[in-house]
Design a protein around this motif. Structure first.
Motif, PDB file in Angstrom:
ATOM      1  N   MET A 239      40.126  40.428  24.700  1.00  0.00           N
ATOM      2  CA  MET A 239      40.831  39.416  24.613  1.00  0.00           C
ATOM      3  C   MET A 239      41.491  38.499  24.908  1.00  0.00           C
ATOM      4  SD  MET A 239      41.148  38.167  20.039  1.00  0.00           S
ATOM      5  CE  MET A 239      39.021  38.895  20.416  1.00  0.00           C
ATOM      6  N   ASN A 240      41.896  37.681  24.942  1.00  0.00           N
ATOM      7  CA  ASN A 240      43.361  36.826  25.628  1.00  0.00           C
ATOM      8  C   ASN A 240      44.276  36.667  25.258  1.00  0.00           C
ATOM      9  OD1 ASN A 240      42.421  34.789  24.090  1.00  0.00           O
ATOM     10  ND2 ASN A 240      42.465  33.958  25.634  1.00  0.00           N
ATOM     11  N   PRO A 241      45.392  36.396  25.183  1.00  0.00           N
ATOM     12  CA  PRO A 241      46.527  36.910  24.641  1.00  0.00           C
ATOM     13  C   PRO A 241      46.873  35.929  23.146  1.00  0.00           C
ATOM     14  CG  PRO A 241      47.510  36.820  26.812  1.00  0.00           C
ATOM     15  CD  PRO A 241      45.740  36.888  26.651  1.00  0.00           C
ATOM     16  N   HIS A 242      45.926  34.752  23.379  1.00  0.00           N
ATOM     17  CA  HIS A 242      45.834  33.702  22.084  1.00  0.00           C
ATOM     18  C   HIS A 242      45.035  34.132  21.174  1.00  0.00           C
ATOM     19  CE1 HIS A 242      47.701  30.765  24.703  1.00  0.00           C
ATOM     20  NE2 HIS A 242      47.261  30.548  25.454  1.00  0.00           N
ATOM     21  N   ALA A 243      43.631  34.867  21.292  1.00  0.00           N
ATOM     22  CA  ALA A 243      42.891  35.026  20.187  1.00  0.00           C
ATOM     23  C   ALA A 243      43.942  36.040  19.576  1.00  0.00           C
ATOM     24  CB  ALA A 243      42.223  36.151  20.978  1.00  0.00           C
ATOM     25  N   THR A 244      45.009  35.987  19.550  1.00  0.00           N
ATOM     26  CA  THR A 244      45.325  37.245  18.552  1.00  0.00           C
ATOM     27  C   THR A 244      46.637  36.268  17.689  1.00  0.00           C
ATOM     28  OG1 THR A 244      47.608  37.425  20.405  1.00  0.00           O
ATOM     29  CG2 THR A 244      46.277  39.224  19.910  1.00  0.00           C
ATOM     30  N   LEU A 245      46.233  35.229  17.865  1.00  0.00           N
ATOM     31  CA  LEU A 245      47.273  34.286  17.141  1.00  0.00           C
ATOM     32  C   LEU A 245      46.051  33.405  16.190  1.00  0.00           C
ATOM     33  CD1 LEU A 245      49.881  32.595  19.480  1.00  0.00           C
ATOM     34  CD2 LEU A 245      50.051  34.510  17.559  1.00  0.00           C
ATOM     35  N   ARG A 246      44.727  33.781  16.133  1.00  0.00           N
ATOM     36  CA  ARG A 246      44.003  32.397  16.116  1.00  0.00           C
ATOM     37  C   ARG A 246      42.909  32.251  14.189  1.00  0.00           C
ATOM     38  NH1 ARG A 246      40.987  37.332  17.209  1.00  0.00           N
ATOM     39  NH2 ARG A 246      39.762  38.807  15.771  1.00  0.00           N
ATOM     40  N   PRO A 247      43.664  31.242  13.801  1.00  0.00           N
ATOM     41  CA  PRO A 247      43.545  31.129  12.755  1.00  0.00           C
ATOM     42  C   PRO A 247      41.609  30.986  12.059  1.00  0.00           C
ATOM     43  CG  PRO A 247      44.479  29.590  13.114  1.00  0.00           C
ATOM     44  CD  PRO A 247      44.151  30.205  13.977  1.00  0.00           C
ATOM     45  N   HIS A 248      41.902  29.965  11.004  1.00  0.00           N
ATOM     46  CA  HIS A 248      40.306  29.994  11.240  1.00  0.00           C
ATOM     47  C   HIS A 248      40.798  28.494  10.110  1.00  0.00           C
ATOM     48  CE1 HIS A 248      39.702  34.170  11.639  1.00  0.00           C
ATOM     49  NE2 HIS A 248      38.270  33.933  11.729  1.00  0.00           N
TER      50      HIS A 248
ATOM     51  N   LEU B 290      33.953  25.759   2.838  1.00  0.00           N
ATOM     52  CA  LEU B 290      35.177  26.824   1.941  1.00  0.00           C
ATOM     53  C   LEU B 290      34.444  27.931   1.836  1.00  0.00           C
ATOM     54  CD1 LEU B 290      35.467  24.864  -1.295  1.00  0.00           C
ATOM     55  CD2 LEU B 290      36.920  25.249   0.300  1.00  0.00           C
ATOM     56  N   THR B 291      33.031  28.678   2.379  1.00  0.00           N
ATOM     57  CA  THR B 291      33.011  30.018   2.677  1.00  0.00           C
ATOM     58  C   THR B 291      32.777  30.606   4.169  1.00  0.00           C
ATOM     59  OG1 THR B 291      30.847  28.902   1.869  1.00  0.00           O
ATOM     60  CG2 THR B 291      32.263  29.383   0.238  1.00  0.00           C
ATOM     61  N   THR B 292      32.681  29.618   4.723  1.00  0.00           N
ATOM     62  CA  THR B 292      32.902  29.751   6.441  1.00  0.00           C
ATOM     63  C   THR B 292      33.604  30.799   7.268  1.00  0.00           C
ATOM     64  OG1 THR B 292      32.133  27.382   6.751  1.00  0.00           O
ATOM     65  CG2 THR B 292      32.254  28.959   8.394  1.00  0.00           C
ATOM     66  N   SER B 293      34.805  30.485   7.102  1.00  0.00           N
ATOM     67  CA  SER B 293      35.617  31.471   8.272  1.00  0.00           C
ATOM     68  C   SER B 293      37.168  31.874   6.961  1.00  0.00           C
ATOM     69  CB  SER B 293      35.838  30.854   9.010  1.00  0.00           C
ATOM     70  OG  SER B 293      37.576  31.616  10.050  1.00  0.00           O
ATOM     71  N   VAL B 294      37.410  33.312   7.315  1.00  0.00           N
ATOM     72  CA  VAL B 294      38.041  33.868   6.517  1.00  0.00           C
ATOM     73  C   VAL B 294      39.264  33.535   7.052  1.00  0.00           C
ATOM     74  CG1 VAL B 294      39.609  35.867   5.938  1.00  0.00           C
ATOM     75  CG2 VAL B 294      37.191  35.986   5.662  1.00  0.00           C
ATOM     76  N   VAL B 295      39.704  33.653   8.262  1.00  0.00           N
ATOM     77  CA  VAL B 295      40.822  32.984   8.741  1.00  0.00           C
ATOM     78  C   VAL B 295      40.923  31.172   8.380  1.00  0.00           C
ATOM     79  CG1 VAL B 295      41.712  32.600  11.327  1.00  0.00           C
ATOM     80  CG2 VAL B 295      40.932  34.753  11.124  1.00  0.00           C
TER      81      VAL B 295
ATOM     82  N   LEU C 130      52.286  41.541  12.593  1.00  0.00           N
ATOM     83  CA  LEU C 130      51.785  40.589  11.279  1.00  0.00           C
ATOM     84  C   LEU C 130      52.206  38.958  12.272  1.00  0.00           C
ATOM     85  CD1 LEU C 130      51.707  40.690   8.503  1.00  0.00           C
ATOM     86  CD2 LEU C 130      54.373  41.202   8.592  1.00  0.00           C
ATOM     87  N   THR C 131      51.080  38.474  11.385  1.00  0.00           N
ATOM     88  CA  THR C 131      51.427  36.900  11.483  1.00  0.00           C
ATOM     89  C   THR C 131      50.773  36.133   9.949  1.00  0.00           C
ATOM     90  OG1 THR C 131      50.290  37.005  12.965  1.00  0.00           O
ATOM     91  CG2 THR C 131      49.795  34.875  11.737  1.00  0.00           C
ATOM     92  N   LEU C 132      51.775  35.797   9.261  1.00  0.00           N
ATOM     93  CA  LEU C 132      51.448  35.073   8.060  1.00  0.00           C
ATOM     94  C   LEU C 132      51.126  33.764   8.384  1.00  0.00           C
ATOM     95  CD1 LEU C 132      55.100  36.092   6.732  1.00  0.00           C
ATOM     96  CD2 LEU C 132      52.698  37.407   6.490  1.00  0.00           C
TER      97      LEU C 132
ATOM     98  N   SER D 150      45.807  27.582   0.630  1.00  0.00           N
ATOM     99  CA  SER D 150      45.408  28.925   1.018  1.00  0.00           C
ATOM    100  C   SER D 150      46.779  29.967   2.247  1.00  0.00           C
ATOM    101  CB  SER D 150      44.665  29.028   1.549  1.00  0.00           C
ATOM    102  OG  SER D 150      43.587  28.435   1.334  1.00  0.00           O
ATOM    103  N   ALA D 151      46.361  31.117   1.577  1.00  0.00           N
ATOM    104  CA  ALA D 151      47.676  32.262   2.179  1.00  0.00           C
ATOM    105  C   ALA D 151      46.779  32.830   2.749  1.00  0.00           C
ATOM    106  CB  ALA D 151      48.921  32.244   1.335  1.00  0.00           C
ATOM    107  N   GLY D 152      47.460  34.026   3.691  1.00  0.00           N
ATOM    108  CA  GLY D 152      46.644  34.760   3.968  1.00  0.00           C
ATOM    109  C   GLY D 152      47.648  35.591   4.944  1.00  0.00           C
ATOM    110  N   LEU D 153      47.500  36.699   5.668  1.00  0.00           N
ATOM    111  CA  LEU D 153      47.797  37.206   6.674  1.00  0.00           C
ATOM    112  C   LEU D 153      46.878  37.723   7.682  1.00  0.00           C
ATOM    113  CD1 LEU D 153      47.807  40.870   6.154  1.00  0.00           C
ATOM    114  CD2 LEU D 153      49.569  39.713   4.160  1.00  0.00           C
ATOM    115  N   ASN D 154      47.600  38.713   9.178  1.00  0.00           N
ATOM    116  CA  ASN D 154      46.487  39.241   9.761  1.00  0.00           C
ATOM    117  C   ASN D 154      47.651  40.501  10.376  1.00  0.00           C
ATOM    118  OD1 ASN D 154      46.213  39.752  13.285  1.00  0.00           O
ATOM    119  ND2 ASN D 154      44.324  39.414  11.978  1.00  0.00           N
TER     120      ASN D 154
END
Length: 544
Positions: A1-10, A39-44, A444-446, A475-479
């Motif tokens: 996976m390229n560097p952008h992938a580590t930043l991906r949301p949803h 609403l129920t498609t992607s966690v990110v 960590l990504t918030l 919404s709020a989440g983290l990776n």
């Protein structure tokens, strides 16, 4: 996976029957137009308010922008699950000068709906019968990319839309007249997709989501319109309690149904159950992603619609009020002549069931988004979306036989009692969504999201089966990167909205017009309601 992938949301007794016929096909479709998109498609994507078109979330790019697949490198797997609960309530107060054809004591006045739970539909099986505090839906996605190849292939399974209600906890719940149970869902079980990296800055993608669509509606019905109320008052003044009236027998038989055939606008009239599915319904997603540098990106996705063909069965269980009235009319001297002239049935069965089909458009969707990353620690996503709910000019239903209640509705301009065409008039709207990502440390990504969702259902069309007014999604989440080849995303979201429908302003809910035949179980009532959706999801991404 390229560097952008580590930043991906949803949804007189003549009006009653006409209303029943219209309601039988109207409700499920009203709900369909109010389904909770994304609403129920992607966690990110949920953690970022679904503002991810310019920063597509890994394998979930299949739905949000398939061009994002071309940012993946190597083979990868996504295991995701969500748990969602839907809570909706409504209260009823009589409007000014409340009077339904001379009837003023509506037992639903000054009441409120009770507990709401969820049900589920299992493809190939149906509704198991469980009552659930929330619904959990797992999914698995896979992507394949050969080192150095510009091509990435993928598939995913996910719930693209869902609405679930169960009001059977309290048998006297006033909400029973617009849905005892409701389950409407669109489950993508296979989505062959491909992303192509044209250059380091430009990518394209195509996906073919193949969905199983289903809905179940089980509801009791009543028909408090003015014509029915006036007719009921006539019966009260004309008919003896025992139903015997020789003048009436020689006339039109309005008393021939006896005590059970006495019409009231507030009595339960029938129960309706519909269950239909579309097991194989493919659509097409097309995406473009332009990333001239790490600080800026522009994404566009077109999600094609379809004319979804549903098939299934229906069942009407009619209460004695209507059955006995029609029987008494046909037992009189002049009643059968009047009935035959108007094309009325000779009887209404206690139960009528069979097979049916419907063409329900699944609207196309266009979404455009930008990604801005002014500094390494902060990224902002902004999306604009447009869904063509205006495609719902009319909904068409075909029954396998002549429906006796629809035969009565011929008086109201429905010539073919084996099918119905129902106009809807929903709106196509532009909605905006906003997502924010913070990078306090490498692993960590918030994530935070805000989506003010304007509904496609106008306030004069809303009902308890489509209780979706304008809402706000937070919404709020983290990776967290567990290792070089694995990361975990967690998301929590909350959506809420309120509506206020004054009496006699919504002819899907509370009109009391003299000749109104559209279903209005809360005629003359002010209806105030709300909806709350709570969502928790997690996702594990592995790279091989």
């Amino acid at each position: 996976m390229n560097p952008h992938a580590t930043l991906r949301p949803h949804p007189a007794a003549l009006a009653v029957a006409g209303a029943l016929a219209a309601a039988a096909v109207l409700w499920p479709q009203a709900t369909q137009a109010a389904l909770t998109e994304n609403l129920t498609t992607s966690v990110v994507a949920m953690s970022l308010g679904n503002a991810v078109t310019a920063d597509p979330p890994g394998i979930a790019s299949i739905h949000f922008n398939p061009a994002g697949l071309a940012r993946l490198s190597g083979d990868s797997e996504s295991i995701h699950n969500f748990v969602a609960s839907i809570r909706t309530s409504a209260s009823f107060t009589p409007g000014p000068n409340f009077d339904i054809g001379g009837w003023r004591d509506d037992p639903l006045s000054n009441t409120s709906t009770g507990p709401v739970r969820q049900i589920m539909f299992v493809p190939g099986y149906g509704v198991p019968g469980w009552r659930l505090p929330a619904v959990a839906v797992p999914g698995v996605g896979m992507a394949w990319n050969k080192a150095g190849s510009p091509w990435t292939f993928a598939t995913d399974s996910y719930m693209s839309q869902a609405m679930s209600l169960d009001r059977t906890t309290d048998p006297n719940d006033p909400g029973q007249y617009q849905g005892r149970k409701e389950q409407i869902q669109r489950l993508v079980y296979l989505s062959p997709s491909v992303g192509y990296k044209y250059s380091d800055t430009l990518r394209f993608g195509v996906a073919v989501p193949i969905a199983h669509a289903a809905f179940v509606v089980d509801t009791n019905m009543r028909f408090p319109n003015e014509l029915l109320g006036v007719f009921g008052q006539l019966q009260k003044g004309w008919c003896p309690e025992d139903g015997g009236n020789i003048i009436d027998v020689l006339g039109f038989g309005v008393c021939g149904g006896g005590k059970d055939g006495m019409v009231s606008p507030f009595k339960k009239a029938a129960n309706m159950r519909l269950e239909m599915t579309a097991p194989f319904d493919p659509t097409l997603n097309l995406g473009v992603l332009w990333e001239p540098n790490p600080r800026f990106a522009l994404g566009v996705v077109y999600q094609g619609g379809s004319k979804t063909h549903y098939t299934g069965y229906y069942q009407f269980d009619t209460e004695p009020m209507l059955r006995n009235f029609v029987r008494g009319m046909n037992a009189s001297l002049l009643g059968p002549i009047a009935g035959a002239t108007l094309g009325f049935p000779s009887s209404i069965p206690a139960t009528q069931k069979g097979n049916m089909s419907a063409i329900i458009p699944f609207p196309s969707h266009l979404q455009v988004g930008i990604k801005l990353r002014p500094i390494n620690l902060v990224q902002l996503n902004v999306d604009a979306s447009y869904a063509r709910w205006s495609e719902w000019d009319a909904l068409r239903f075909q029954f396998d036989q002549s429906i006796k209640l629809l035969e009565v509705a011929r008086l109201y301009g429905i010539p073919d009692s084996g099918k119905l065409v129902i106009p809807r008039g929903y709106r196509s709207l532009v909605n905006f969504a906003y997502g924010l990502q913070l990078y306090p440390m490498d692993r960590l990504t918030l994530r935070f999201g805000f989506e003010p969702r304007k509904t496609s259902v106008p306030n004069d069309k809303i009902d308890l089966l489509a209780p979706l007014p304008n809402t706000k999604l937070l919404s709020a989440g983290l990776n967290f990167k567990v290792s070089k080849n694995m990361d975990i995303s967690v998301t929590g979201s909350y959506m809420k909205g309120r509506y206020n429908v004054p009496a006699n302003t919504d002819c899907n809910l509370n009109c009391s017009n003299f000749l109104n035949i559209i279903y209005n179980p809360y005629a003359g009532q002010n209806v105030n309601g709300d909806i709350h959706v709570r969502y928790v999801g997690f996702e594990i991404n592995k790279r091989f």
